[in-house]
Scaffold this motif. Structure first.
Motif: not given
Length: 533
Positions: A82-100, A185-192
């Motif tokens: 809500d404070t930094l932007g929803h799209t930005r946080m989705v992208v950051i979350g996807v990258v963190v999740f896939a990396g982990a 999870n990695i190909p799923v992240a790339l598609i998303s």
């Protein structure tokens, strides 16, 4: 201001519906990883434990650390979106999740294995906590109040259906290598990420400072309280550290609530709990999620230990649950739009209570053919009520606070899941141990020796150590039966919890469709546009 403010430019455009559909598809794909990983590790737990030589506690924490991290950081994820932007946080979350996920798949053998997989499972949870509130906020912002039920029915139904990929895919991948359950999870992240770039979702957000003190209070409070319950069956309730940990965690959560009331920019605006519908739906979500996620673990362990199924068969078994879930989630969403939340939430809770009761009554027969319809009925009940309950709760927030509201509901859901997993695990092991001791006594073993043998033997089954091979020939029949009795108690408790959810819905919710004005007033500060870049 409308809940679809970010899409005003699409009004009247022939491509508006298509764009909304693409946004919905992008968000479903993004959160698919979090749904898959809620179940896939439970299926592979026996093989992970065997190959990495994890302790029973270690493999349970490999599951729980993911849920615990999500519970601890969902509030942060909602606030950041809500404070930094929803799209930005989705992208950051996807990258963190896939990396982990990649690092979980690269867990080394040896002494580092247990700490490694627990830590990076927790990082996965952090990525999910950053991603999910933002993704749901984008969907809620994209569709107006009158079409939101059907849209989120698709969101929860398809994403929930993708959870079925966890058990099924987990079973097949584990036959190849358990590491594949994380690498998928990695190909799923790339598609998303590709879909997000194409869809370019647009919402509004409001820059504000982050309440780091509040974050520390809620994260440590959740962690300490769940840790106490988690360790209760390892250390024993007589250990003073158990009570101290639970009490300290609960105290910190109380302090957090009081601290947030006096903040101008709180991590969670606790004033939203004064909205009766929001409070009741949070309670219902907490109760239902105390059943939903633990069910996968106990069902897969039952399939492995009591039925002797391998990971592939146990994964397919859980697919029956989602046959019911996917169908009724669409019914629940349409009912929400037409008659409001009370009817689908109440009806779904009742159906789920009946389903889990029938499921529990049949588990000691050790016959999968008797379990199929109870499993389908349980899934149908959960599918009908989860989406409408979640959607109705988020609808009570301002359109600029959907991320925060989602963060609250997801904190409640995942905290309840983590807590329930620990408590139900204690119940199951206690019953199992008692039954095994009684069985040994019946075979002529002295009571003292039987108790000692049962305590030592059942620890091997604690949290995923039941049957790495899934071969019932290696497990004595009395062990299979005694394990089934332990699981039976767990499913009876689950039935009771869903009956409680039905009662809360009946008494606490009002009938009728929500009025648009109830969504909340907009803040005076001008919002900032958020779009994919």
């Amino acid at each position: 201001m409308s809940a679809t403010t970010g899409f005003n430019s699409d009004a009247g455009s022939s491509s508006a519906g298509g764009r909304k559909g693409l946004v919905l598809a992008a968000m479903i794909c993004a959160v698919a990883m979090t749904f898959i990983d809620q179940t896939i590790v439970s299926i592979a737990a026996p093989k992970i434990q065997s190959e990495l030589h994890l302790s029973g506690t270690g493999v349970q924490w490999a599951i729980t650390s993911y849920l615990l991290a999500m519970a601890a950081f969902f509030a942060l994820g909602g606030r950041l979106s809500d404070t930094l932007g929803h799209t930005r946080m989705v992208v950051i979350g996807v990258v963190v999740f896939a990396g982990a996920s990649a690092l979980c798949g690269l867990t080394p053998n040896g002494s580092l294995a247990q700490a490694w997989i627990i830590v990076f499972r927790a990082v996965q949870g952090l990525g999910g906590a950053l991603m999910y509130p933002a993704a749901l906020a984008i969907v809620v912002n994209t569709f107006d109040l009158r079409s939101r039920g059907r849209a989120l029915a698709l969101f929860f139904g398809i994403a929930g259906g993708l959870t079925a990929v966890g058990p099924v895919l987990g079973g097949y991948l584990t036959e190849w290598t358990w590491r594949g359950i994380f690498w998928v999870n990695i190909p799923v992240a790339l598609i998303s990420l590709l879909l997000i770039a194409i869809a370019r979702p647009q919402t509004k957000y409001r820059p504000a400072p982050i309440d780091w003190v509040g974050l520390a209070l809620i994260a440590v409070g959740v962690a300490l309280s769940v840790f106490g319950f988690q360790q209760s069956h390892i250390w024993g309730w007589h250990n003073p550290a158990i009570g101290l940990s639970i009490a300290a965690g609960a105290a910190l959560l109380v302090v957090f609530f009081r601290y947030e009331r006096g903040r101008t920019a709180p991590l969670i605006d606790v004033a939203i709990f004064s909205n009766r519908a929001f409070l009741v739906q949070c309670l219902i979500l907490g109760i239902s999620m105390a059943v939903f996620l633990p069910m996968f673990f106990f069902a897969s362990e039952y399939a492995a230990v009591s039925l002797g199924q391998n990971t592939q068969k146990s994964g397919i078994t859980l697919l029956y649950f989602f046959l019911g879930f996917m169908v009724t989630s669409q019914i629940g969403g349409r009912l929400l739009d037409k008659v409001g939340a009370k009817r689908p939430v109440f009806m779904g809770s009742v159906i789920a209570a009946v389903g889990f009761y029938l499921w529990a009554s049949k588990v000691t027969a050790l016959d999968m053919s008797q379990l199929t319809w109870p499993i389908v009925v349980s899934g149908a009940g959960m599918g009908m009520m989860v989406g409408p309950s979640n959607t109705d709760a988020v609808n009570r927030a301002s359109s600029l606070s959907y991320g925060e509201a989602t963060g609250i509901t997801q904190t409640v859901r995942n905290y309840a899941s983590s807590l329930s997993f620990a408590v139900l695990g204690t119940v199951m092991i206690s019953i199992f141990q008692s039954k095994v001791a009684d069985s040994l006594v019946q075979q002529g073993v002295p009571r003292a020796a039987a108790n000692n043998a049962a305590a030592a033997g059942t620890s091997a089954f604690n949290s995923g150590g039941g049957s790495g091979s899934g071969s019932s020939a290696k497990i004595p029949l009395f062990i299979q039966q005694d394990f089934a009795h332990g699981v039976q108690y767990v499913f009876y408790i689950m039935s009771g919890l869903m009956a409680l959810a039905a009662l809360v819905a009946l008494v606490g919710l009002k009938g009728g469709v929500q009025a648009a004005a109830e969504s909340g007033a907009e803040p005076e500060q001008a919002p900032v546009a958020d779009a994919a870049t």
